[in-house]
Each structure stands twice: as C-alpha cells, then as structure tokens.
Design a protein around this motif. Structure first.
Motif, short mmCIF file in Angstrom:
data_model
loop_
_atom_site.label_atom_id
_atom_site.label_comp_id
_atom_site.label_asym_id
_atom_site.label_seq_id
_atom_site.Cartn_x
_atom_site.Cartn_y
_atom_site.Cartn_z
N THR A 1 0.76 -1.42 0.13
CA THR A 1 -0.37 0.28 -0.03
C THR A 1 0.90 0.98 0.12
O THR A 1 2.25 0.63 0.38
N PRO A 2 0.64 2.19 -0.52
CA PRO A 2 1.13 3.78 -0.32
C PRO A 2 1.64 4.18 1.48
O PRO A 2 2.57 4.21 0.92
N ASP A 3 1.17 3.60 1.88
CA ASP A 3 1.53 4.03 3.76
C ASP A 3 2.47 2.82 3.91
O ASP A 3 2.93 3.00 4.10
N SER A 4 2.86 1.00 3.31
CA SER A 4 3.67 1.40 3.63
C SER A 4 4.84 0.91 2.73
O SER A 4 6.39 1.14 3.41
N GLU B 1 4.38 -9.98 -7.58
CA GLU B 1 4.04 -8.17 -8.01
C GLU B 1 3.54 -7.37 -7.99
O GLU B 1 2.26 -8.13 -7.12
N PRO B 2 4.13 -6.51 -8.06
CA PRO B 2 3.06 -5.64 -7.14
C PRO B 2 2.37 -4.99 -8.15
O PRO B 2 2.70 -5.04 -8.74
N PRO B 3 1.94 -3.90 -7.29
CA PRO B 3 0.64 -2.79 -8.76
C PRO B 3 1.70 -2.47 -9.15
O PRO B 3 2.40 -1.66 -8.76
N ALA B 4 2.16 -2.14 -10.14
CA ALA B 4 2.78 -1.29 -11.54
C ALA B 4 2.56 0.31 -11.05
O ALA B 4 3.84 0.71 -10.39
N GLU B 5 1.97 1.32 -10.17
CA GLU B 5 2.20 2.21 -9.39
C GLU B 5 3.24 2.16 -8.49
O GLU B 5 4.17 2.74 -8.11
N TRP B 6 2.75 1.14 -7.56
CA TRP B 6 3.54 0.92 -6.19
C TRP B 6 4.45 0.68 -6.72
O TRP B 6 6.02 1.29 -6.05
#
Length: 314
Positions: A2-5, A57-62
């Motif tokens: 997540t963004p927070d991570s 695999e993470p989200p592309a934006e992350w």
C-alpha cells in the motif's frame, strides 16, 4: 503493498542508513509479517550493495514509487558514509528472478563477510545469491563445535557450513550436493578464507543414490542437514526428510551431534522432533538455535528451525 507501506519502508531505510552494519545483514524482513503491507519484501545490506527482493508482483504504481524512493537513498549522507555503491531490485516472483540495477554498475559476483569469514555471492544471475543470512547463528554454532571433528554437510549448497567448520578447526568436512556448480563455489569460498582444501571433500551426487560412499567416509562427529523444502525431482520435505533421518545411526560416531534444519513456514519444529523420534530414536533433542534478531516473525514457529540433536548417551 500500500502507499502507507512505502512511507514506512522509506523511514525504516533512512534510519538504518544512519548506522549501516559492518558485515552483511538483513535490514528488513517483511516475510516475517511484522511490517504490514511489506510481507513480500526483503532488503539485505551486502557491504556496499543494497539488495531489495520482491516475492510477489506489486501494483505498477507501487513499483514505480518504490524505484523512485530507492534512488533517493543514494543521495543521503549515510549512503556515502556507509560505503554504498549499488542498489539492486530483484523480482523473485518471475521465473528468471530478473534483477534491475537501479544504482551503480552491474555486478554478478560480490564478496561479503560474516563472523569474520568471507563468502562469494552471485547477484542477478540466480534466484539465490549463495548464502542464506538467516543461518548466521547456525554457522557460528558449527564453528564453535567443530574442533577436531569429522563433519558431514548434507545439501551443502555453496558450503557455508563447511567454511565455518574448517574455521573452527574441523578434522575433515564432507560436502554433498547434487549441484556441482554450487560445490565449485564452495571450493572458492574456502580459498577466499585461506583454507587448505585437503581437509574438505566435495561430492557432487544425488544423496539417495550415494549412501554407500557417504558411509564409507564416516563415521561423523557432526552431521548437518539443511535441505530445500522442495526441489523438483530430488527432494520433497515431508516424504524425504525422514529417509535422511533414519540413516543417522549408521553415520554418527558414539558422541555424535546433528544440526537438523527446516525453513518451510508451514512446518513447525515439532516436525523434526517427531520425525527424529520415529526414525532415529537414539537421538534426543537438545536445543533450537535462536534466529538472528533481524529476522523477526509474527509466529516464531514459521521462521527458520535449526535444531540440535545428540546421541542419548552423549
């Protein structure tokens, strides 16, 4: 992921960069599930190189934000002061474990230090680099136990236990692994430490077809068993580990010790204790070695299990 991570990860790395360890160490062990959102991330400090591994695999934006954040680390004062030279991002979820070099020149081999001993790593060419950092205390224990002993190192890989044993003045070490390239790296690791390899044997064989040769070189005062959880075509933990344990009575000397290890998060320490009692009842459980503090786990039974057994009369 997540963004927070990412914010948490950046803060953690900035703190660690203020006092980087002198030897190779894990900086973040997300797989222990103590860092919400970072369960599929590990980060190792390899004495100049920062190795970031993604296991899913993470989200592309992350992923894009992760790359950008990692690149900013190279501009922090602690990076230069700690001897930072490169940042690698390894995608372990891909079949070829593709590695990106985000900072610094590409490098395929790198030498690190652990407990004063040197080991050569492969970077960007294989899934694993050649030394599992969570086994640091296991290698230290072997070094402390090895003096004057004949040691059998099963599933030897790149012979980290063998290097530790010879450093501890073992009489002789027999390394067995079906991967001959890994054993070649083991020879190199011994040479890096100035060891005379006339006290070391390297058997590039499949274990279950080589019991006669292994027994002939015994008996052994210390047997180390550190197999993969699963290796297609050669080893399945639940089925094959007991087959190894039942051979121990014929391999061990009268005062023999066994370091029996498993690193499958789904398998707890009771598996080894119960399997040993069933297959080699003359061996009794003595202790479980502590894992390094940099490998925290929300469930201690999910982490590395390095278990010591001894002859009942030892």
């Amino acid at each position: 992921m997540t963004p927070d991570s990412l914010v948490t990860l950046r803060q953690h790395l900035e703190n660690r960069l203020r006092a980087l360890p002198a030897e190779a160490r894990r900086l973040l062990h997300g797989r222990g599930r103590c860092w919400p959102g970072l369960e599929q991330v590990t980060i190792d400090w390899l004495e100049g190189l920062l190795l970031v591994q993604l296991f899913r695999e993470p989200p592309a934006e992350w992923l894009d934000e992760l790359r950008s954040m990692l690149l900013t680390l190279g501009g922090l004062p602690g990076w230069a002061a700690g001897g930072g030279q490169g940042i690698l991002l390894q995608h372990r979820y891909l079949a070829d474990s593709h590695t990106e070099y985000l900072l610094g020149e590409p490098v395929e081999q790198w030498t690190i230090t652990e407990n004063g001993l040197r080991y050569r790593l492969d970077l960007g060419v294989r899934q694993n680099s050649g030394l599992f950092l969570d086994m640091r205390h296991g290698r230290r224990w072997v070094q402390a136990q090895a003096q004057g002993k004949r040691v059998l190192n099963l599933f030897a890989y790149t012979c980290g236990f063998s290097v530790a044993a010879i450093a501890g003045d073992a009489k002789h070490v027999v390394n067995l692994d079906m991967a001959r390239a890994a054993l070649s790296r083991g020879r190199e690791n011994h040479r890096l430490n100035g060891h005379a390899v006339d006290r070391v044997s390297f058997l590039g064989h499949e274990l279950f077809k080589s019991w006669g040769k292994v027994k002939k070189l015994g008996p052994y005062d210390l047997v180390i068993i550190d197999p993969p959880s699963f290796q297609k075509g050669s080893f399945v933990l639940g089925k094959d580990y007991p087959r190894v344990l039942r051979r121990l009575p014929e391999l061990l000397g009268r005062q023999g010790l066994v370091l029996s290890c498993v690193n499958d998060p789904e398998v707890g320490p009771d598996f080894l204790i119960e399997a040993m009692a069933a297959e080699a009842p003359g061996l009794v459980f003595r202790q479980r070695l502590e894992n390094p503090v940099e490998f925290p786990d929300i469930d201690p039974d999910s982490g590395l299990k390095a278990m010591v057994f001894a002859r009942e009369n030892a």
